[in-house]
Structures are given as structure tokens and as C-alpha cells.
Design an enzyme around this catalytic site. Structure first.
Site, PDB file in Angstrom:
ATOM      1  N   LYS A 116      53.757 146.954 -14.690  1.00  0.00           N
ATOM      2  CA  LYS A 116      52.378 147.145 -14.900  1.00  0.00           C
ATOM      3  C   LYS A 116      51.602 147.828 -13.811  1.00  0.00           C
ATOM      4  O   LYS A 116      51.906 147.779 -12.671  1.00  0.00           O
ATOM      5  CB  LYS A 116      51.924 145.518 -14.866  1.00  0.00           C
ATOM      6  CG  LYS A 116      50.537 145.410 -15.617  1.00  0.00           C
ATOM      7  CD  LYS A 116      50.521 143.862 -15.842  1.00  0.00           C
ATOM      8  CE  LYS A 116      49.342 143.527 -16.374  1.00  0.00           C
ATOM      9  NZ  LYS A 116      48.980 141.883 -16.385  1.00  0.00           N
TER      10      LYS A 116
HETATM   11  O1  G3P Z   1      46.695 139.566 -17.193  1.00  0.00           O
HETATM   12  C1  G3P Z   1      45.414 140.021 -16.898  1.00  0.00           C
HETATM   13  C2  G3P Z   1      44.386 139.188 -17.410  1.00  0.00           C
HETATM   14  O2  G3P Z   1      44.903 138.589 -18.607  1.00  0.00           O
HETATM   15  C3  G3P Z   1      43.381 138.552 -16.735  1.00  0.00           C
HETATM   16  O3  G3P Z   1      42.624 137.507 -17.282  1.00  0.00           O
HETATM   17  O4  G3P Z   1      41.141 135.710 -17.353  1.00  0.00           O
HETATM   18  O5  G3P Z   1      41.710 136.986 -14.985  1.00  0.00           O
HETATM   19  O6  G3P Z   1      40.179 138.055 -16.752  1.00  0.00           O
HETATM   20  P1  G3P Z   1      41.286 137.110 -16.420  1.00  0.00           P
END
Ligand code: G3P
Length: 218
Positions: free
Chosen positions: A85
Site C-alpha cells: 500500500k
Molecule cells: O484503510 C483506510 C481507511 O479505510 C481508513 O478509514 O475511517 O480512518 O477514514 P477511516
């Protein structure tokens, strides 16, 4: 649309894998930090649980292409299912290009525009991760981005890059992403659980049990 789980918690991963609903895992620096465990050990353990794409991110503090390429090779060496990633930056695109040429799969993360997704695809990213919830957080409809990327990739018949909807916050995000043409949604365990439940399912189970017991006993 397929499901990945968005967590570095191995108990959650095991539980979702046992239900047969996931075919991959995504982690990020924040999720790994939350577990407070050694990065590579966690990724190795995850790869032993789920037989599918496992995204491990380069260090949050690595910003140059050379460093990302070096770390990317190390991550790829952990297990054949590893996906590297990489954040959406100019240096990240350079790293994606090199890793792609070496046959290493990549997931370009922190995508917030269709243009970014198209650039990542052209650099050779296996996956792009548009962040739905964080756009919704700033009053911008995240699902519109997913639809735009899906439309653009469909028009360009030479793009194989898959769309992973990330930053999923609720079950409606899932339906919206599936309808918008996403390939994959990476979902926190809490949201996977929410998707299972429905009050009428619960009430129906109780009613079936009552009717059965009334005639046949326990
Ligand atoms: O993996 C990245 C992503 O899913 C992060 O989510 O909830 O931190 O915006 P969030």
C-alpha cells in the site's frame, strides 16, 4: 462487489474469515499502531489466516520513492499474497511504477479524486483506494467519487486496476458502493456486524422458536 476487512486485529480477521465473507485484508499505519504489535509479525499472522490479498502499507514516515520501493520489496517478501500500500504522491507513483515492473502488487491509497485514481492506474497500481467516509465528513458525497472512477475505468478498456472502497463508516456505504460499480469494499469489523443484523430477522427467529417449541417442545 467483494469484501475485504479493514483492520489489523487478528481476532476480528479470524471471525470474519470463518464467516466466509471476506477475501482480503487491508491495514494502514493507524490500524497497525492501534494493535501495538510488531508490523511484520502482524502481517505474517494475517497472511496465515486469510487466503487472499493482504495490503501492508509502507512506513508513514517514508516519503521518497526509493524508500517506498525498498520497503515495498520487504513487504512483498513476507507472503505471496502481500500487496504494497502506497500513498498517492508523485514519489508514490514512481514507487508503484517500479514495483509493478517487478511483478509486485500495489494498492494506491488516500485517493480523493478521479484524476488521482486514473494516475495510479496508469502508473500500474493493482488497486486504488478512494476514501469515501472522509469525503462525506467534509460534506462531499463520497459515493460520487466511486461512481466516477468506476465509469472512467470502464471507458478505458485497458485498465485492470480494481477499486477498493475505503473509509467505510456504515452499512449504507456498502450498498452505495456496490451500486456505484466498485470491485471491493474494505469494511471495518463493526460495519460487517451491522450488515448482518436486521430487527425483523431477530423477531423471525424468536417466532420460529416459539412456534416450534409449542408443538415439539425443546
Ligand atoms: O484503510 C483506510 C481507511 O479505510 C481508513 O478509514 O475511517 O480512518 O477514514 P477511516
Amino acid at each position: 462487489m467483494k469484501f475485504f476487512i479493514d483492520t489489523a486485529n487478528v481476532d476480528e480477521i479470524r471471525e470474519a474469515n470463518d464467516m466466509g465473507i471476506i477475501c482480503g485484508v487491508t491495514t494502514n499505519p493507524s490500524l497497525i499502531a492501534k494493535e501495538g504489535r510488531d508490523y511484520k509479525t502482524v502481517l505474517k499472522e494475517i497472511a496465515g489466516i486469510v487466503d487472499g490479498a493482504i495490503s501492508g502499507e509502507v512506513k508513514a514516515t517514508t516519503t521518497d520513492a526509493e524508500g517506498m520501493i525498498r520497503e515495498g520489496r520487504e513487504i512483498a517478501a513476507i507472503h505471496p499474497n502481500m500487496v504494497v500500500k502506497i500513498p498517492m504522491t508523485a514519489e508514490g507513483l514512481k514507487a508503484i511504477k517500479v514495483l509493478h515492473s517487478e511483478g509486485i502488487k500495489t494498492n494506491c491509497t488516500l485517493i480523493f479524486t478521479a484524476n488521482q485514481a486514473l494516475l495510479a492506474a496508469r502508473a500500474g497500481a493493482t488497486y486504488v483506494s478512494p476514501f469515501l467516509g472522509r469525503l462525506d465528513d467534509i460534506s462531499t458525497r463520497g459515493v460520487d467519487l466511486i461512481r466516477d472512477i468506476a465509469d472512467i475505468f470502464a471507458v478505458a478498456d485497458d485498465i485492470d486496476t480494481k477499486i477498493i472502497c475505503a473509509s467505510i463508516r456504515n452499512p449504507m456505504h456498502i450498498t452505495d458502493c456496490a451500486l456505484a460499480g466498485a470491485d471491493i469494499a474494505t469494511v471495518p469489523f463493526k460495519v460487517l456486524r451491522q450488515m448482518i443484523n436486521h430487527p425483523l430477522t431477530d423477531a423471525g427467529i424468536v417466532k420460529f422458536q416459539e412456534d416450534y417449541k409449542a408443538v415439539f417442545g425443546e
